[in-house]
Design a protein around this motif. Structure first.
Motif, PDB file in Angstrom:
ATOM      1  N   PRO A 508       0.833  -1.211   0.000  1.00  0.00           N
ATOM      2  CA  PRO A 508       0.000   0.000   0.000  1.00  0.00           C
ATOM      3  C   PRO A 508       0.864   1.257   0.000  1.00  0.00           C
ATOM      4  O   PRO A 508       1.983   1.265   0.519  1.00  0.00           O
ATOM      5  N   VAL A 509       0.340   2.316  -0.586  1.00  0.00           N
ATOM      6  CA  VAL A 509       1.048   3.582  -0.728  1.00  0.00           C
ATOM      7  C   VAL A 509       0.425   4.609   0.214  1.00  0.00           C
ATOM      8  O   VAL A 509      -0.807   4.767   0.247  1.00  0.00           O
ATOM      9  N   ARG A 510       1.270   5.308   0.975  1.00  0.00           N
ATOM     10  CA  ARG A 510       0.756   6.384   1.828  1.00  0.00           C
ATOM     11  C   ARG A 510       0.413   7.580   0.953  1.00  0.00           C
ATOM     12  O   ARG A 510       1.244   8.073   0.194  1.00  0.00           O
ATOM     13  N   ILE A 511      -0.825   8.044   1.035  1.00  0.00           N
ATOM     14  CA  ILE A 511      -1.308   9.092   0.136  1.00  0.00           C
ATOM     15  C   ILE A 511      -0.550  10.401   0.345  1.00  0.00           C
ATOM     16  O   ILE A 511      -0.323  11.162  -0.599  1.00  0.00           O
ATOM     17  N   ALA A 512      -0.122  10.680   1.568  1.00  0.00           N
ATOM     18  CA  ALA A 512       0.668  11.888   1.811  1.00  0.00           C
ATOM     19  C   ALA A 512       1.988  11.824   1.044  1.00  0.00           C
ATOM     20  O   ALA A 512       2.445  12.835   0.480  1.00  0.00           O
ATOM     21  N   ASP A 513       2.615  10.642   0.999  1.00  0.00           N
ATOM     22  CA  ASP A 513       3.857  10.479   0.218  1.00  0.00           C
ATOM     23  C   ASP A 513       3.574  10.657  -1.269  1.00  0.00           C
ATOM     24  O   ASP A 513       4.379  11.257  -1.998  1.00  0.00           O
ATOM     25  N   LEU A 514       2.450  10.101  -1.720  1.00  0.00           N
ATOM     26  CA  LEU A 514       2.063  10.238  -3.121  1.00  0.00           C
ATOM     27  C   LEU A 514       1.910  11.710  -3.495  1.00  0.00           C
ATOM     28  O   LEU A 514       2.388  12.155  -4.548  1.00  0.00           O
ATOM     29  N   ALA A 515       1.266  12.483  -2.619  1.00  0.00           N
ATOM     30  CA  ALA A 515       1.078  13.908  -2.881  1.00  0.00           C
ATOM     31  C   ALA A 515       2.420  14.626  -2.989  1.00  0.00           C
ATOM     32  O   ALA A 515       2.641  15.442  -3.894  1.00  0.00           O
ATOM     33  N   GLU A 516       3.346  14.330  -2.075  1.00  0.00           N
ATOM     34  CA  GLU A 516       4.665  14.961  -2.095  1.00  0.00           C
ATOM     35  C   GLU A 516       5.411  14.626  -3.382  1.00  0.00           C
ATOM     36  O   GLU A 516       6.027  15.500  -4.012  1.00  0.00           O
ATOM     37  N   GLN A 517       5.375  13.355  -3.786  1.00  0.00           N
ATOM     38  CA  GLN A 517       6.087  12.936  -4.993  1.00  0.00           C
ATOM     39  C   GLN A 517       5.514  13.594  -6.239  1.00  0.00           C
ATOM     40  O   GLN A 517       6.259  14.013  -7.141  1.00  0.00           O
ATOM     41  N   MET A 518       4.192  13.712  -6.304  1.00  0.00           N
ATOM     42  CA  MET A 518       3.569  14.352  -7.462  1.00  0.00           C
ATOM     43  C   MET A 518       3.918  15.837  -7.527  1.00  0.00           C
ATOM     44  O   MET A 518       4.142  16.391  -8.611  1.00  0.00           O
ATOM     45  N   ILE A 519       3.994  16.481  -6.378  1.00  0.00           N
ATOM     46  CA  ILE A 519       4.375  17.894  -6.355  1.00  0.00           C
ATOM     47  C   ILE A 519       5.812  18.051  -6.839  1.00  0.00           C
ATOM     48  O   ILE A 519       6.124  18.952  -7.641  1.00  0.00           O
ATOM     49  N   ARG A 520       6.710  17.192  -6.378  1.00  0.00           N
ATOM     50  CA  ARG A 520       8.104  17.271  -6.814  1.00  0.00           C
ATOM     51  C   ARG A 520       8.246  17.003  -8.312  1.00  0.00           C
ATOM     52  O   ARG A 520       9.043  17.657  -9.000  1.00  0.00           O
ATOM     53  N   LEU A 521       7.483  16.042  -8.816  1.00  0.00           N
ATOM     54  CA  LEU A 521       7.554  15.741 -10.251  1.00  0.00           C
ATOM     55  C   LEU A 521       7.065  16.911 -11.097  1.00  0.00           C
ATOM     56  O   LEU A 521       7.436  17.040 -12.259  1.00  0.00           O
TER      57      LEU A 521
END
Length: 605
Positions: A508-521
């Motif tokens: 499972p993926v932590r959604i907060a981490d997903l948000a951070e990664q998408m912002i960085r990308l």
């Protein structure tokens, strides 16, 4: 300074002139080498006898080169296929000459000269073409305007990309990075191979304008680390397409930005198209909800497998039109604009097309909306599924595959509860004993589906934020839409009546981490340029999803990414009770209470 661009006519005449000179020079050199630059008297034939012979041979060689398409070649583009074509053009001419010599027709020409002439002619043309190529590549290498790039991955894909970039001249590959220590210090196409990407942080690292990640099978964790390194060095980066996309064409023309799917930590699954093609060959396939995220991808992948007929059904005219236009080149395609809740319409569809396989992807899936409209969730996800399953049995459908969700496990929302009851309905119909195989495939969230978190985050980032996350600890399972659809097709091929499958969703993926990664990308900094705002869970939402409950056990199948669910089975008494409830003409006054009576494990929040 770049080499000049010649017109087709100019290029053809240049090649005719050069090849003619090389052919004649090869013959002269062959005589000189054969006789140590002093031709013996026995071979010094009168010009009027030997001259016309060689003129004829030269013309034959030029004709063979025309036949091989060598005069249509670009001067400075030369590779192994061009070398093979040159050899296939000139080799047979030399072979015919040798046959003629052994038959006595060319006894006045030295056999050694014939062999040397063929070798020197081919070598001369190869060196000429390589010379043009070296001039072009050196011209691009000396240009200050051409971006210098590093390539991560010195494998087959990276090597092909480097060669393509060298050929095009749009970018200059100057270094490879590879995690394999055995490759460090070697060269690929004349480009040095360094160690891992971490060496870019060391003193004396080459100056680069961009880095291309050329490892389509790299694990997401490794891609995530690469992205962190490149972002810390403020270096632009892109990646190659997926393996399936690589098979469709050039690499350089399909380079794309690194996407969230690349760094989620999932390895791509193998799509065994041949196995599926055998299963679907000669069959008519019906897909309900064909305009949705999963339904449309099932349609795309099935269209490539070329079944006997492919029927796309949806109640949304615009969604159905969109996928129809996308697959319009398929002559086996037909569409049906109908609502799965409409029994009369579905009878007509099944009678008209007579499908052997049904993929039931039509469902209401948005949690919050179904909490507000529970009766519609029951009507669409439960009643329509039961109704269509009954029609499938009556019309001799061979395989009926229900698309389910991880929200059906210990459901806390109406959407999950209705999908859980739909799974039970599949089990119930499998007990009837007819010829139809009822199969359920359960999986978690898919990246990029309508209304899912990824497109919502993308929109919020584009608007400058904030990016809203329901809870700091919220997690979800993810897989790509093509992955999910491909595994659903495999499940249909290997499923037996009553089978329940679950797809391997990874961690499972932590959604907060997903948000951070998408912002960085997106090139932004989380918390500084784009704020992440934490809110509350919506009604019916869970903090963590599950793929199976404690009463269910998973067993292996022939596919490593598909597991079979055992245990917690539905019995005939349960099915008889559920059928009686489903036969009621009136909708339940309180859908949540009715659902709880049907599913004791449904605990609304």
């Amino acid at each position: 300074m770049k080499p000049p661009n010649y017109s087709n006519t100019q290029r053809t005449w240049i090649l005719v002139l050069l090849y003619s000179l090389i052919i004649v020079a090869a013959t002269v050199m062959a005589y000189a080498i054969r006789f140590d630059f002093s031709i013996e008297d026995s071979f010094a034939q009168p010009y009027d006898r030997i001259g016309p012979v060689w003129v004829g041979i030269w013309i034959a060689k030029l004709a063979a080169l025309v036949w091989a398409g060598q005069f249509a070649s670009l001067l400075s583009f030369f590779s192994l296929p061009d070398l093979r074509r040159l050899a296939l053009a000139l080799g047979p001419v030399s072979l015919v000459l040798l046959v003629a010599w052994y038959s006595g027709m060319l006894d006045h020409v030295s056999r050694g000269v014939i062999v040397l002439d063929g070798i020197l002619g081919l070598a001369g043309m190869v060196l000429c073409r390589l010379g043009f190529r070296l001039v072009r590549e050196s011209a691009f290498d000396q240009s200050d305007e051409v971006p210098r790039v590093g390539i991560v991955g010195a494998g087959q894909v990276g090597a092909a990309l480097a060669r393509e970039l060298q050929t095009q001249g749009s970018m200059v590959p100057v270094i490879f990075f590879d995690d394999a220590s055995s490759k460090a210090g070697s060269q690929v196409h004349g480009i040095p191979v360094a160690g891992s990407l971490e060496t870019l942080r060391e003193p004396g690292a080459p100056e680069l304008d961009e880095v291309i990640i050329a490892i389509p099978s790299a694990p997401g964790a490794r891609v995530r680390k690469m992205v962190e390194i490149l972002e810390s060095l403020d270096l632009p980066f892109r990646t190659v397409p997926s393996m399936s996309q690589l098979a469709r064409g050039d690499i350089a023309t399909t380079l794309r930005p690194v996407e969230i799917g690349d760094i989620l930590g999932r390895e791509s699954v193998e799509f065994r198209g041949i196995e599926c093609a055998d299963f679907f060959a000669g069959k008519t396939v019906l897909i309900t909800g064909a305009g949705g995220s999963i339904g449309s991808e099932l349609s795309r992948q099935l269209a490539k497998l070329k079944p006997k007929a492919l029927v796309l059904l949806d109640h949304s005219e615009s969604a159905l039109f969109k996928i129809q236009q996308e697959l319009s080149g398929s002559d086996f395609l037909s569409v049906a604009l109908a609502d799965v809740k409409d029994s009369a319409a579905m009878k007509v569809v099944l009678k008209t097309h007579g499908p052997q396989v049904i993929f039931h992807a039509a469902a209401f899936k948005h949690v919050a909306m179904m909490e507000q409209h529970p009766a519609m969730a029951v009507a669409n996800n439960v009643n329509a599924t039961h109704q269509l399953a009954g029609l499938a049995t009556k019309h001799g459908v061979e395989h009926f595959v229900l698309i389910s969700t991880d929200k059906a496990v210990a459901p806390t929302c109406m959407m999950g509860a209705t999908k859980r009851l739909a799974e039970r309905i599949m089990e119930g119909h499998s007990l009837v004993g007819g010829s139809t195989r009822f199969i359920t495939v359960r999986f978690g969230n898919v990246l990029g589906s309508s209304g899912s978190v990824v497109p919502i985050f993308q929109k919020q980032i584009k608007e400058g934020g904030p990016v809203t996350v329901r809870d700091r600890q919220l997690t979800r399972f993810f897989m790509s839409i093509p992955e999910a659809a491909g595994l659903v097709l495999h499940s249909a091929a290997l499923g037996q009546n009553g089978d329940r499958f679950i797809l391997d969703m990874g961690k499972p993926v932590r959604i907060a981490d997903l948000a951070e990664q998408m912002i960085r990308l997106s090139g932004k900094t989380p918390g500084r340029e784009i704020e992440i705002q934490f809110t509350q869970l919506l009604p019916g939402e869970k903090l963590h999803e599950e793929l199976h409950n404690t009463c269910e056990q998973l067993t292996e199948t022939s596919h490593p990414k598909i597991k079979r669910i055992q245990g917690d089975a539905f019995n005939e008494a349960d099915w008889t009770k559920l059928q009686a409830e489903l036969r009621q003409d009136e909708r339940p006054q309180n859908p949540q209470e009715w659902m709880q009576s049907m599913l004791p494990d449904y605990q609304p929040e």
